[in-house]
Scaffold this active site. Structure first.
Site, PDB file in Angstrom:
ATOM      1  N   HIS A 102       0.863  -1.196   0.000  1.00 55.74           N
ATOM      2  CA  HIS A 102       0.000   0.000   0.000  1.00 55.74           C
ATOM      3  C   HIS A 102       0.897   1.242   0.000  1.00 55.74           C
ATOM      4  CE1 HIS A 102      -2.894   3.007   1.227  1.00 55.74           C
ATOM      5  NE2 HIS A 102      -3.843   2.173   0.863  1.00 55.74           N
ATOM      6  N   GLU A 154      -3.682   1.826  -7.334  1.00 56.73           N
ATOM      7  CA  GLU A 154      -4.027   2.865  -6.370  1.00 56.73           C
ATOM      8  C   GLU A 154      -3.148   4.095  -6.604  1.00 56.73           C
ATOM      9  OE1 GLU A 154      -6.458   1.377  -2.968  1.00 56.73           O
ATOM     10  OE2 GLU A 154      -4.437   1.674  -2.250  1.00 56.73           O
TER      11      GLU A 154
HETATM   12  P1  PGA Z   1      -9.557   5.980   0.092  1.00 60.17           P
HETATM   13  O1  PGA Z   1      -8.398   4.924   0.372  1.00 60.17           O
HETATM   14  O2  PGA Z   1     -10.739   5.198  -0.446  1.00 60.17           O
HETATM   15  O3  PGA Z   1      -9.850   6.610   1.421  1.00 60.17           O
HETATM   16  O4  PGA Z   1      -9.041   6.933  -0.920  1.00 60.17           O
HETATM   17  C1  PGA Z   1      -8.145   3.874  -0.529  1.00 60.17           C
HETATM   18  C2  PGA Z   1      -6.994   3.035  -0.026  1.00 60.17           C
HETATM   19  O5  PGA Z   1      -6.067   3.591   0.567  1.00 60.17           O
HETATM   20  O6  PGA Z   1      -6.976   1.809  -0.197  1.00 60.17           O
END
Ligand code: PGA
Length: 254
Positions: free
Chosen positions: A98, A170
């Protein structure tokens, strides 16, 4: 392919609050949805045992993920939690790579790769996250950057060992910012990544899910989740609110 919706609760909720949220989510989930969409919750380590007890005693179909795992199997690594320990708690998934771990805790690609391998050794499905910063996007180097993250992070995986894998795009600029990537952005990157992964020795057509995460909310879920190339979503902020999370799940056309 069954879509997957993952709620990443990050550093929120004690174990009692986590049980309450699990129960709220479960209460509002129509059975038809549970059978057709994989729903995964990713609480803090301290809540995993409590949630697992509720899930197994009430026979819920919701699955659990951890938010992290050690790159080591066992030994003198104070404060670490191993893949085998998580497997004993019936964890099916674990988030790795992440961007918050990469940027705030200096997790470099080789560490992410070790973690992916430890998970696969313990038969836990990695939710492998990757994505570019705003600078890489603006400079136009984001596809090269992403290709490198994929090559390094998923190095050395063997087909006979990779039963399942979730690959989550992401973009850092979309996480927790309210600024969601456009469907064109998402399709471009997932298509690119799919083509890279198709050439990997571990690729198998139906064992890998390609998902998106970054400010997914009830307002944008329908467009994103019903795109053919998107197999699901990793939801942060909105997953802490049971009604928003359910709305996102319901946005998937069955
Ligand atoms: P968010 O986070 O939906 O708050 O943007 C997504 C994530 O970090 O997996």
């Amino acid at each position: 392919m069954k879509k997957i919706i993952i709620g990443n609760w990050k550093l929120n909720l004690d174990h009692l609050e986590a049980i309450q949220l699990l129960q709220k989510i479960n209460y509002s989930l129509p059975e038809s949805i549970e059978d057709n969409i994989e729903i995964v919750l990713s609480p803090s380590f301290t809540s995993i045992r409590s949630l697992q007890t509720v899930i197994s005693s009430d026979k819920l179909k919701i699955k659990l993920s951890s938010q992290n795992v050690s790159q080591y199997s066992s030994g003198a690594y104070t404060g670490e939690i191993s893949a085998a320990q998580l497997k004993k708690l019936e964890i099916e998934y674990a988030i790795v790579g992440h961007s918050e771990r990469r940027t705030l805790f200096n997790e470099v690609d080789s560490v992410v790769n070790d973690k992916v391998n430890r998970l696969i050794d313990s038969d836990i499905v990695p939710i492998f996250c990757f994505g570019e910063s705003i600078d890489e996007r603006k400079s136009g180097t984001y596809l090269n950057f992403i290709e490198n993250q994929i090559d390094e992070g998923l190095k050395g995986l063997r087909k006979d060992k990779v039963n399942k894998l979730v690959v989550a795009y992401e973009p850092i600029w979309a996480i927790g910012t309210g600024e969601v990537a456009s469907l064109e952005n998402i399709v471009e990157v997932l298509d690119y990544v799919k083509n890279i992964i198709k050439k990997k020795p571990f690729f198998n057509d139906d064992n890998i899910k390609f998902i998106y995460g970054g400010s997914v909310s009830p307002n944008n879920a329908e467009d994103i989740l019903n795109s053919k190339i998107v197999d699901g979503a990793l939801v942060g902020g909105a997953s802490l609110d049971a009604s928003k999370f359910i709305e996102i799940i319901k946005a998937v056309e069955l």
